[in-house]
Scaffold this motif. Sequence first.
Motif, mmCIF file in Angstrom:
data_model
loop_
_atom_site.group_PDB
_atom_site.id
_atom_site.type_symbol
_atom_site.label_atom_id
_atom_site.label_comp_id
_atom_site.label_asym_id
_atom_site.label_seq_id
_atom_site.Cartn_x
_atom_site.Cartn_y
_atom_site.Cartn_z
ATOM 1 N N VAL A 65 0.726 -1.297 -0.058
ATOM 2 C CA VAL A 65 0.056 0.098 0.001
ATOM 3 C C VAL A 65 0.640 1.258 0.131
ATOM 4 N N SER A 66 0.261 2.284 -0.556
ATOM 5 C CA SER A 66 1.075 3.448 -0.773
ATOM 6 C C SER A 66 0.642 4.703 0.427
ATOM 7 N N LEU A 71 -4.954 6.485 -4.869
ATOM 8 C CA LEU A 71 -3.689 5.710 -5.677
ATOM 9 C C LEU A 71 -3.882 4.237 -5.363
ATOM 10 N N ASP A 72 -4.021 3.820 -4.239
ATOM 11 C CA ASP A 72 -4.390 2.307 -4.052
ATOM 12 C C ASP A 72 -5.296 1.776 -4.774
ATOM 13 N N VAL A 73 -6.303 2.439 -4.746
ATOM 14 C CA VAL A 73 -7.563 2.161 -5.762
ATOM 15 C C VAL A 73 -7.700 1.896 -6.890
ATOM 16 N N LEU A 74 -6.703 2.866 -7.430
ATOM 17 C CA LEU A 74 -6.314 3.127 -9.048
ATOM 18 C C LEU A 74 -5.526 1.769 -9.308
ATOM 19 N N LEU A 75 -4.844 1.409 -8.261
ATOM 20 C CA LEU A 75 -3.976 -0.013 -8.664
ATOM 21 C C LEU A 75 -4.422 -1.329 -8.448
ATOM 22 N N GLY A 76 -5.741 -1.111 -7.821
ATOM 23 C CA GLY A 76 -6.295 -2.250 -7.369
ATOM 24 C C GLY A 76 -5.902 -2.934 -5.972
ATOM 25 N N GLY A 77 -5.454 -1.862 -5.031
ATOM 26 C CA GLY A 77 -5.256 -2.249 -3.774
ATOM 27 C C GLY A 77 -3.872 -1.817 -3.485
ATOM 28 N N GLY A 78 -2.965 -1.461 -4.240
ATOM 29 C CA GLY A 78 -1.623 -1.116 -4.017
ATOM 30 C C GLY A 78 -0.725 -1.326 -5.148
ATOM 31 N N PHE A 79 0.825 -1.331 -5.096
ATOM 32 C CA PHE A 79 1.530 -1.872 -6.016
ATOM 33 C C PHE A 79 1.930 -3.332 -5.701
ATOM 34 N N ALA A 80 1.558 -4.084 -6.930
ATOM 35 C CA ALA A 80 1.385 -5.613 -6.953
ATOM 36 C C ALA A 80 2.655 -6.224 -6.885
ATOM 37 N N LEU A 81 2.796 -7.263 -6.194
ATOM 38 C CA LEU A 81 3.929 -7.958 -6.105
ATOM 39 C C LEU A 81 4.182 -8.893 -7.643
ATOM 40 N N SER A 331 0.201 27.799 -4.198
ATOM 41 C CA SER A 331 -0.964 27.508 -3.496
ATOM 42 C C SER A 331 -0.710 25.942 -2.827
ATOM 43 N N VAL A 332 -1.741 25.745 -1.957
ATOM 44 C CA VAL A 332 -1.813 24.338 -1.354
ATOM 45 C C VAL A 332 -1.964 23.464 -2.449
ATOM 46 N N MET A 333 -2.994 23.701 -3.445
ATOM 47 C CA MET A 333 -3.221 22.802 -4.662
ATOM 48 C C MET A 333 -2.014 22.780 -5.387
ATOM 49 N N GLY A 334 -1.254 23.469 -5.211
ATOM 50 C CA GLY A 334 -0.104 23.410 -6.161
ATOM 51 C C GLY A 334 1.064 22.437 -5.744
ATOM 52 N N GLU A 335 0.912 22.104 -4.440
ATOM 53 C CA GLU A 335 1.781 21.067 -3.955
ATOM 54 C C GLU A 335 1.190 19.439 -4.313
ATOM 55 N N VAL A 336 -0.020 19.466 -4.844
ATOM 56 C CA VAL A 336 -0.693 18.378 -5.233
ATOM 57 C C VAL A 336 -0.208 17.730 -6.485
ATOM 58 N N ARG A 337 -0.006 16.494 -6.272
ATOM 59 C CA ARG A 337 0.755 15.554 -7.562
ATOM 60 C C ARG A 337 -0.502 14.689 -8.154
ATOM 61 N N THR A 338 -0.323 14.457 -9.535
ATOM 62 C CA THR A 338 -1.038 13.358 -10.321
ATOM 63 C C THR A 338 -0.347 12.161 -10.536
ATOM 64 N N CYS A 339 -0.949 11.104 -10.487
ATOM 65 C CA CYS A 339 -0.249 9.706 -10.854
ATOM 66 C C CYS A 339 -1.261 9.117 -11.923
ATOM 67 N N SER A 340 -0.837 8.801 -12.972
ATOM 68 C CA SER A 340 -1.657 8.254 -14.029
ATOM 69 C C SER A 340 -1.160 7.046 -14.367
ATOM 70 N N LEU A 341 -2.040 6.152 -14.490
ATOM 71 C CA LEU A 341 -1.766 4.793 -14.973
ATOM 72 C C LEU A 341 -1.959 4.738 -16.555
ATOM 73 N N ILE A 342 -0.813 4.390 -17.335
ATOM 74 C CA ILE A 342 -1.066 4.452 -18.594
ATOM 75 C C ILE A 342 -0.726 3.285 -19.241
ATOM 76 N N LYS A 343 -0.443 2.086 -18.498
ATOM 77 C CA LYS A 343 -0.312 0.784 -19.029
ATOM 78 C C LYS A 343 -0.522 -0.099 -17.781
ATOM 79 N N SER A 344 -1.353 -0.996 -18.174
ATOM 80 C CA SER A 344 -1.504 -2.202 -17.078
ATOM 81 C C SER A 344 -2.211 -3.341 -17.772
ATOM 82 N N HIS A 346 -4.165 -5.392 -16.401
ATOM 83 C CA HIS A 346 -5.250 -5.996 -15.206
ATOM 84 C C HIS A 346 -6.122 -4.524 -14.672
ATOM 85 N N LYS A 347 -5.674 -3.396 -14.960
ATOM 86 C CA LYS A 347 -6.634 -2.388 -14.319
ATOM 87 C C LYS A 347 -6.686 -1.338 -15.696
ATOM 88 N N PRO A 348 -7.846 -0.664 -15.650
ATOM 89 C CA PRO A 348 -8.205 0.400 -16.624
ATOM 90 C C PRO A 348 -7.226 1.443 -16.120
#
Length: 379
Positions: A65-66, A71-81, A331-344, A346-348
């Motif tokens: 888990v992260s 992010l964990d939901v995006l990856l289906g629970g976290g970074f897979a083994l 700003s506070v939102m300026g410290e926010v990061r995006t993480c995009s899953l572009i290849k997988s 088993h997950k969209p």
Amino acid sequence: YMHEINDALNSVGLPPVTAETATVGRTGGTTKKNNENVKRPNNIPATAASLLRNCNSSSSARQIVSFSQPLDVLLGGGFALSELTEIAGLPGSGKTQLAMQLCVDARLPGKYGGVEGCAVVIDAEGNWAGAGVDRLWSLAGALVDHVKGSALRKMEAKKAKEMANGGGMNTDTTTPEELVPSWFTPESILDGIHIFRVHDESEQTCTLYNLPQFLQEQEEKGKPVKIVVIDSLAFHYRVASSINSNNKGNFLSTTTSLTRMAAFLQELASEFDLAVLALNHLTNKIDKDSTVAGGMKLVPALGESWAHSVTSRLMVDFYHRHVPNGASHGSVMGEVRTCSLIKSPHKPNGTALFMITDKGIRGLPPQYVQQAEETKRAR
């Protein structure tokens, strides 16, 4: 992979390694060849149904888990083994911070949903020494505090439920500290993170190809490694390429070496049931679809062959680069990061938002999620 490993080591001027240090896969059975016992791989096929049953029957966690729920939901629970995952992004976008969080989280006890393993870091850029160790200490302390707080909340909820059911005064004197394993301290978390500092391509290649022996020793000690981080895989390859930029043969050699390395890392992840995390840089590429002459776009480095070899690919970026009018850099939102899953496999594909805080990687508080949604609608 013996001959491939030795070919790669020979190409960078290193002596060949022995079978014991180079072999990744565990083999079964022998066959006679030239009056010698030769190991043959156990290539008995498995059905999809049997693989599914094995996954469902496993009581241990299959993801790291992260601590960022989106992010964990995006990856289906976290970074897979058992997978090779790439994280690419601009400098300062949070690649190393995310990797540090995962190394600490790999130490999370199994009773709290963790994989309870150790971590190995191949540090090519020096990010993990000095201030990097201080950051790991902060993350480890925050994790221990979180687990103890979670244990306390569960204990109080249990007591309240018993009181509500007419159980009378609860005489349980168990403390939150007793619910958490005694070994689970910031010191022990850092003791389980093994950092190999590599200074050039040759040292990096040799270290990676000799990892199986170290991983096997850790398993025998009862301290299995559950994540291997390479920060970053591209650094020394790009340095070597810049020195030999006019040598076409060197380019082909690098491509071949990377393809072999990807296959080796995939096998390493599968055989030792661990997550391999390769951090990558971005580079400019001519955008054929651009309406501007000479238009360029940012893409992960190391080329198409490497891109096809990874199991999953993630791109991290600054939120304010995507919403320039809704998140100023200060700003506070300026410290926010995006993480995009572009290849997988088993997950969209999708995108999650996360923040880098003093306690580590975390999801956005509700008010920031609402602000992000409003900004998106305003666009």
